[in-house]
Design a protein around this motif. Sequence first.
Motif, PDB file in Angstrom:
ATOM      1  N   GLU A 380      -5.106   5.868   3.987  1.00  0.00           N
ATOM      2  CA  GLU A 380      -4.245   5.867   2.613  1.00  0.00           C
ATOM      3  C   GLU A 380      -3.230   4.481   2.991  1.00  0.00           C
ATOM      4  O   GLU A 380      -2.009   4.991   2.370  1.00  0.00           O
ATOM      5  N   ALA A 382      -0.860   1.092   2.455  1.00  0.00           N
ATOM      6  CA  ALA A 382      -1.604   0.134   1.818  1.00  0.00           C
ATOM      7  C   ALA A 382      -1.162  -1.455   2.939  1.00  0.00           C
ATOM      8  O   ALA A 382      -0.194  -1.363   3.672  1.00  0.00           O
ATOM      9  N   ALA A 430       2.692   0.949   5.023  1.00  0.00           N
ATOM     10  CA  ALA A 430       2.297   0.105   4.645  1.00  0.00           C
ATOM     11  C   ALA A 430       2.306  -0.833   5.665  1.00  0.00           C
ATOM     12  O   ALA A 430       3.077  -0.696   7.154  1.00  0.00           O
ATOM     13  N   GLU A 479       0.094  -9.054  -4.419  1.00  0.00           N
ATOM     14  CA  GLU A 479      -0.487  -8.616  -3.618  1.00  0.00           C
ATOM     15  C   GLU A 479      -1.304  -9.206  -2.834  1.00  0.00           C
ATOM     16  O   GLU A 479      -2.075  -8.295  -1.800  1.00  0.00           O
TER      17      GLU A 479
END
Length: 602
Positions: A380, A382, A430, A479
């Motif tokens: 998980e 990012a 991240a 993004e």
Amino acid sequence: MSKRSLNGTDFTAMVLAGAERLHQHAEHVNSLNVFPVPDGDTGTNMNLTMTAGVNELKRGTSPLIGQTATVLSKGLLMGARGNSGVILSQLFRGFSRAAASRDELNAAQFAAALQNGVETAYKAVVKPVEGTILTVAKEAAKHATYYARRTTDITELMGEVLRRAQETLAQTQEMLPVLKQVGVVDSGGQGLVYIYEGFYAYLQNGTTATSTEQAFAAVHTGQAMQPGMTGTSNPASASVVAQNPAFDTPMPAQARLETEDIEFLYDMEFFINRQLGPNRNVRFEEEKFRQALAVNGDSIIVIADDEVIKVHVHSKAPGEVLNLALQYGEITQIHILNMREQHRDLLSAGLDIAPPPDLFAEIPQEPLDPQTAAVPPAEEVAAYGLIAVSSGDGISEIFRSLGVDAILAGGQTMNPSTEDFVKAVENLSARHIFILPNNSNIVLAAQQARDLLEGSRQITVIPSKSIPQGIASAFAFQEDESVEMNESNMTEALDHVKSGQVTVAVRDTTMENIDIKEGHYIGIHNSKIVATAPSLLQTCQELLSSMIEDGQEVVTVLVGNEANDADTTALASWISETYPDAEVEIHEGDQPVYHYLFSVES
């Protein structure tokens, strides 16, 4: 009190006395600001930086000066705030390296450690400007090296160091025209003089274990020392502080340079991986490499170990630099900036005159504790994370609406520290993180955090100099774009924003041929005061008139917590009537100090 050697216990007490002396006068240093605005914060930043060092000493001091200086350096590095705080941390970083292997220092070794601190700080700064804290430290250390040949008494030597620092501080007004214009000296240099005054007071008067503990508590809690404690006075000298207010950051002087005077215009930074490429493991001749870079370059920094060479240079011939580097391995993490372009941008856009993005990029890394450099778990994670500095609840909400993941409270009056940025990065899962400092005085701490985490986290610092620039940059983030494209787009967005601010003058002065009265409002655009009046509305009108060109721009107004509804309504009506084709947006920013922040985008 004569002293032939300096151990860790003595040095700890000196630092406590210096920190307390600075703490007592932090507000005075804050007031020594070229701009007559209520947010001068050099004293606060230096005070908080020294406090971080003191707190680190409290957790792990030693009777050995090498160990004590190393502990202090770590605390200062992580707690550094603002330009002045980062420079201060580098002065003591160099000092600690010179003292690292020693149990005690004699007078000559103490002088050499001061000199090493100066060299470390100067190496960290790409284009040092004389007339700042760097000059005060340099001249004091130079005199220490000379005087150490005449005495073995460290107390006597420190008195000479202080005297020379004070003399140099008084001369900074003649070194930078902007200081002479306002009739002040450098505030960062003044802060350093306060620290040196504390050093000398301890060496001359001594202290007790009880007062040392009291000093720890005083610095830690922000209380003043009681009479009789270390650092309350300096009987051997008359400080120049009372009559010489000051200015901290050297960058405004660069606003007076001609763009074409920048001879070595390409600012280059990269790594050479010596274990990769056809020329891997070739013997690296550092001095020969430096000399080759110097043919068409300056501001050369080369940091080499067995695996990696870190290079920084300003060059007229970037292709030749890269060809030289390829002789020793594979080039990675290449960054090339056109400094003439940066200088043109500096003169024409943005709220503050910001330091160039690489100003402290050459700070050598120190190993972090495993938890400090921890990489987030693979699951998980990012692709991107965004960190922004915000100065009001309303502004924070705007950043969150633009997808910013972490908000650090800060601004001119409360700069986040290097450690604040490190912790914010640690808390984001991240792969690549973008940081928006949103203030020229915060960029350095963000860059120092990036350098500390280099190798464990991927971080890009976008050198946003104002809240409007930060908002524009966050808006440009996409993004689904690559790191390189996002960095390019976010940096380019800074150039399309004009930033303005309105606040109250805290003293009478004259700047840019404008007579400013204490208590009147002042409007600042492109780092220059362009408007002043007793009326808030009139000041806003004059400021916006200097920012709006064709009347078709997007004008954003961020309302501060000191503005009232009547003024905001009147201002909105004036903008609409005067510039009917402009698109006007008004948001509650809730920022302190500044009644209004303005953004004008074409």
